[in-house]
Scaffold this motif. Sequence first.
Motif, PDB file in Angstrom:
ATOM      1  N   HIS A   1      40.733  23.117  83.816  1.00  0.00           N
ATOM      2  CA  HIS A   1      41.441  24.456  84.272  1.00  0.00           C
ATOM      3  C   HIS A   1      42.619  24.323  83.265  1.00  0.00           C
ATOM      4  O   HIS A   1      43.172  25.585  82.929  1.00  0.00           O
ATOM      5  N   GLY A   2      43.289  23.526  82.782  1.00  0.00           N
ATOM      6  CA  GLY A   2      44.451  23.303  82.009  1.00  0.00           C
ATOM      7  C   GLY A   2      44.349  23.693  80.416  1.00  0.00           C
ATOM      8  O   GLY A   2      45.128  23.763  79.698  1.00  0.00           O
ATOM      9  N   THR A   3      43.045  23.702  80.210  1.00  0.00           N
ATOM     10  CA  THR A   3      42.631  23.826  78.956  1.00  0.00           C
ATOM     11  C   THR A   3      42.331  25.391  78.715  1.00  0.00           C
ATOM     12  O   THR A   3      41.350  25.789  79.421  1.00  0.00           O
ATOM     13  N   THR A   4      42.830  26.071  77.698  1.00  0.00           N
ATOM     14  CA  THR A   4      42.246  27.578  77.778  1.00  0.00           C
ATOM     15  C   THR A   4      41.524  27.749  76.186  1.00  0.00           C
ATOM     16  O   THR A   4      41.666  26.816  75.290  1.00  0.00           O
ATOM     17  N   ILE A   5      40.736  28.797  76.216  1.00  0.00           N
ATOM     18  CA  ILE A   5      40.157  29.032  74.842  1.00  0.00           C
ATOM     19  C   ILE A   5      41.069  29.190  73.729  1.00  0.00           C
ATOM     20  O   ILE A   5      40.798  28.809  72.697  1.00  0.00           O
ATOM     21  N   ASP A   6      42.117  29.875  73.871  1.00  0.00           N
ATOM     22  CA  ASP A   6      42.983  30.331  72.917  1.00  0.00           C
ATOM     23  C   ASP A   6      43.599  29.054  72.097  1.00  0.00           C
ATOM     24  O   ASP A   6      43.716  28.801  70.979  1.00  0.00           O
ATOM     25  N   ALA A   7      43.912  27.971  73.135  1.00  0.00           N
ATOM     26  CA  ALA A   7      44.683  26.785  72.854  1.00  0.00           C
ATOM     27  C   ALA A   7      43.423  25.930  71.920  1.00  0.00           C
ATOM     28  O   ALA A   7      44.085  25.218  70.798  1.00  0.00           O
ATOM     29  N   LEU A   8      42.215  25.900  72.420  1.00  0.00           N
ATOM     30  CA  LEU A   8      41.208  25.255  71.889  1.00  0.00           C
ATOM     31  C   LEU A   8      41.236  25.961  70.292  1.00  0.00           C
ATOM     32  O   LEU A   8      41.212  25.123  69.213  1.00  0.00           O
ATOM     33  N   LEU A   9      40.934  27.120  70.207  1.00  0.00           N
ATOM     34  CA  LEU A   9      40.832  27.759  68.804  1.00  0.00           C
ATOM     35  C   LEU A   9      42.095  27.557  68.062  1.00  0.00           C
ATOM     36  O   LEU A   9      41.935  26.914  66.752  1.00  0.00           O
ATOM     37  N   GLU A  10      43.381  27.471  68.614  1.00  0.00           N
ATOM     38  CA  GLU A  10      44.456  27.183  67.641  1.00  0.00           C
ATOM     39  C   GLU A  10      44.517  25.612  67.150  1.00  0.00           C
ATOM     40  O   GLU A  10      45.033  25.723  65.941  1.00  0.00           O
ATOM     41  N   ALA A  11      44.063  24.798  67.853  1.00  0.00           N
ATOM     42  CA  ALA A  11      44.250  23.413  67.736  1.00  0.00           C
ATOM     43  C   ALA A  11      43.010  22.901  66.639  1.00  0.00           C
ATOM     44  O   ALA A  11      43.196  22.237  65.661  1.00  0.00           O
ATOM     45  N   SER A  12      42.101  23.636  66.772  1.00  0.00           N
ATOM     46  CA  SER A  12      40.921  23.166  66.073  1.00  0.00           C
ATOM     47  C   SER A  12      40.552  24.000  64.792  1.00  0.00           C
ATOM     48  O   SER A  12      40.167  23.633  63.947  1.00  0.00           O
ATOM     49  N   GLY A  13      41.353  24.951  64.588  1.00  0.00           N
ATOM     50  CA  GLY A  13      41.296  26.111  63.666  1.00  0.00           C
ATOM     51  C   GLY A  13      39.946  26.933  63.449  1.00  0.00           C
ATOM     52  O   GLY A  13      39.652  27.421  62.186  1.00  0.00           O
ATOM     53  N   ALA A  14      39.442  26.948  64.510  1.00  0.00           N
ATOM     54  CA  ALA A  14      37.824  27.508  64.658  1.00  0.00           C
ATOM     55  C   ALA A  14      38.212  28.924  65.017  1.00  0.00           C
ATOM     56  O   ALA A  14      38.916  29.253  65.747  1.00  0.00           O
ATOM     57  N   PRO A  15      37.355  29.883  64.510  1.00  0.00           N
ATOM     58  CA  PRO A  15      37.606  31.329  64.873  1.00  0.00           C
ATOM     59  C   PRO A  15      36.799  31.578  66.453  1.00  0.00           C
ATOM     60  O   PRO A  15      35.993  30.655  66.532  1.00  0.00           O
TER      61      PRO A  15
END
Length: 212
Positions: free
Chosen positions: A29-43
Amino acid sequence: MSAQRSETLSHKERLLRQGMEYFYAYGYHGTTIDALLEASGAPKGSFYHHFGSKEAFGKAVLNRYMQYQLNLLRKWVTGNPELATSEKLTGYFNEMVDRFIGSEFQRACLAGKFSTEVSATSESFRTQLGADMREWRKHLLSALEEGQERGDVRRDRQAGDLADAALALIQGAFVVALSSRDVESLAAISATIPLLVDAPAGSVSNTCRPDA
């Protein structure tokens, strides 16, 4: 994940690796899609192309974790034929502990973490977690049954009971350690595995001689 390493990975692989890291650190629940995208560099388009939703992504990360976990168990069970069954299971548990401590008490058991966080609110997650736990138990059961046939695992209890107890012991150890960060309690669990599993002294030689 370093920028140099991530450049050589596909978007899907970047997301899965980042998801594993973030789910450990921040929970589902503490992980957001936006944070994943920003950290991974994936679109964002790649995320929805490969996974479709956060829940599907979480289950994909869980599936990868379980593949790792079962491969680790197989390595200890099949790759060390000279060891007694309790030594194999203790070695397996100790390698999990070393990884947990080496991650500064972050990387415990992702299946256990998801079980406590999302299985009560997501039926599809609960179903996958249940299947994963049954598969984990099946591998433990196979090792214990083989040990009973060889004579180094106790026979006064069904192998299924021992598999249930071993899995609960492992899961419970890491749930407690996540909050306590008590290395001694993990060492105590390691020392308990042989007490749970080992056949009584002298029983190995007796089982090798049917006429004894």
